[in-house]
Design a protein around this motif. Structure first.
Motif, PDB file in Angstrom:
ATOM      1  N   LEU A  31       0.842  -1.195   0.000  1.00  0.00           N
ATOM      2  CA  LEU A  31       0.000   0.000   0.000  1.00  0.00           C
ATOM      3  C   LEU A  31       0.876   1.245   0.000  1.00  0.00           C
ATOM      4  CD1 LEU A  31      -2.664  -1.022   2.674  1.00  0.00           C
ATOM      5  CD2 LEU A  31      -2.806  -1.265   0.182  1.00  0.00           C
ATOM      6  N   ILE A  32       0.276   2.334  -0.401  1.00  0.00           N
ATOM      7  CA  ILE A  32       0.954   3.619  -0.361  1.00  0.00           C
ATOM      8  C   ILE A  32       0.276   4.479   0.701  1.00  0.00           C
ATOM      9  CG2 ILE A  32      -0.486   4.574  -2.230  1.00  0.00           C
ATOM     10  CD1 ILE A  32       2.063   6.113  -3.146  1.00  0.00           C
ATOM     11  N   LYS A  33       1.094   5.084   1.540  1.00  0.00           N
ATOM     12  CA  LYS A  33       0.586   6.048   2.522  1.00  0.00           C
ATOM     13  C   LYS A  33       0.825   7.422   1.908  1.00  0.00           C
ATOM     14  CE  LYS A  33       0.860   7.569   7.290  1.00  0.00           C
ATOM     15  NZ  LYS A  33       1.613   7.489   8.558  1.00  0.00           N
ATOM     16  N   GLY A  34      -0.268   8.078   1.546  1.00  0.00           N
ATOM     17  CA  GLY A  34      -0.187   9.349   0.836  1.00  0.00           C
ATOM     18  C   GLY A  34       0.721  10.350   1.510  1.00  0.00           C
ATOM     19  N   ALA A  35       1.561  10.994   0.719  1.00  0.00           N
ATOM     20  CA  ALA A  35       2.478  12.017   1.231  1.00  0.00           C
ATOM     21  C   ALA A  35       1.683  13.137   1.900  1.00  0.00           C
ATOM     22  CB  ALA A  35       3.317  12.572   0.085  1.00  0.00           C
ATOM     23  N   PRO A  36       2.238  13.745   2.935  1.00  0.00           N
ATOM     24  CA  PRO A  36       1.535  14.836   3.626  1.00  0.00           C
ATOM     25  C   PRO A  36       1.202  16.017   2.730  1.00  0.00           C
ATOM     26  CG  PRO A  36       3.644  14.336   4.722  1.00  0.00           C
ATOM     27  CD  PRO A  36       3.545  13.464   3.522  1.00  0.00           C
ATOM     28  N   LEU A  40      -5.288  15.191  -2.048  1.00  0.00           N
ATOM     29  CA  LEU A  40      -6.269  14.185  -1.640  1.00  0.00           C
ATOM     30  C   LEU A  40      -5.579  13.035  -0.921  1.00  0.00           C
ATOM     31  CD1 LEU A  40      -8.388  13.982  -4.921  1.00  0.00           C
ATOM     32  CD2 LEU A  40      -8.981  15.164  -2.807  1.00  0.00           C
ATOM     33  N   TRP A  41      -6.188  12.551   0.100  1.00  0.00           N
ATOM     34  CA  TRP A  41      -5.757  11.350   0.837  1.00  0.00           C
ATOM     35  C   TRP A  41      -4.371  11.471   1.474  1.00  0.00           C
ATOM     36  CZ3 TRP A  41      -7.312   9.502  -4.414  1.00  0.00           C
ATOM     37  CH2 TRP A  41      -8.704   9.395  -4.502  1.00  0.00           C
ATOM     38  N   ALA A  42      -3.979  12.665   1.859  1.00  0.00           N
ATOM     39  CA  ALA A  42      -2.705  12.845   2.562  1.00  0.00           C
ATOM     40  C   ALA A  42      -2.729  12.028   3.851  1.00  0.00           C
ATOM     41  CB  ALA A  42      -2.479  14.319   2.883  1.00  0.00           C
ATOM     42  N   GLY A  43      -1.686  11.244   4.067  1.00  0.00           N
ATOM     43  CA  GLY A  43      -1.568  10.438   5.284  1.00  0.00           C
ATOM     44  C   GLY A  43      -2.454   9.209   5.322  1.00  0.00           C
ATOM     45  N   LYS A  44      -3.177   8.920   4.246  1.00  0.00           N
ATOM     46  CA  LYS A  44      -4.067   7.753   4.223  1.00  0.00           C
ATOM     47  C   LYS A  44      -3.500   6.666   3.324  1.00  0.00           C
ATOM     48  CE  LYS A  44      -8.272  10.063   5.496  1.00  0.00           C
ATOM     49  NZ  LYS A  44      -9.697  10.140   5.301  1.00  0.00           N
ATOM     50  N   TYR A  45      -3.771   5.436   3.726  1.00  0.00           N
ATOM     51  CA  TYR A  45      -3.308   4.276   2.960  1.00  0.00           C
ATOM     52  C   TYR A  45      -4.287   3.961   1.832  1.00  0.00           C
ATOM     53  CZ  TYR A  45       0.133   3.223   6.565  1.00  0.00           C
ATOM     54  OH  TYR A  45       1.190   3.289   7.425  1.00  0.00           O
TER      55      TYR A  45
END
Length: 173
Positions: A31-36, A40-45
């Protein structure tokens, strides 16, 4: 068929094609953890993936996105499609879901976010993109060669996410 005969009307979706890739290794998923810094989806997997570029087929797009975002190659197979109602009466997203196995290469960091192997059971305890748990549950049950699923996702009048899978049945004669 010429463009004028394609049946494009305002009461039909115009779909934006995207890919989502879920590479698995046992009970773990890449999975990718969205870059801060992501809008959209910053910090979300989420699964890796992105837009299908003009001129690409969906399989090539999935391979390209996987390599660009992770540095990895994998055997990919189409496991489903999801029509995402984006709330616009004239446009939607067609999400082509891929499962991947037999990973090759070394994970490398990218601008999109951190790449991590995550145990499936840990998904419920992490900040994730809202539809990830339900989609990953479906994908986790699948094996290569299973028919791809078909689903639709949308928000109801209370802004609750609804994901509806089309039931598939086979009959023998």
């Amino acid at each position: 068929m010429p463009k004028t005969d394609q049946g494009v009307t305002k009461d039909r979706y115009m779909l934006i094609p995207r890919t989502a890739i879920f590479v698995r290794r046992g009970d773990e998923y890449l999975l990718i953890k969205g870059a801060p810094t992501k809008r959209l989806w910053a910090g979300k997997y989420n699964g890796v993936g992105g837009h299908v570029e003009r001129g690409e087929n969906i399989h090539f797009s999935a391979q390209r996105e996987l390599l660009e975002e992770t540095g990895l190659l994998a055997d990919l197979w189409l496991c489903g499609t999801v029509i995402v109602d984006a709330g616009d009466a004239s446009a939607g997203i067609c999400l082509f879901m891929f499962c991947g196995e037999n990973v090759q290469g070394e994970v490398k960091a990218g601008a999109e976010g951190a790449i991590e192997w995550v145990k499936k059971d840990a998904i419920l305890h992490l900040p994730v993109v809202e539809d990830l748990p339900v989609l990953l549950d479906r994908i986790h049950q699948m094996q290569r060669g299973d028919p791809p699923f078909s689903a639709r996702s949308y928000y109801d009048e209370n802004d609750k996410l609804i994901v509806v899978f089309t039931s598939t049945s086979t009959s023998s004669s």
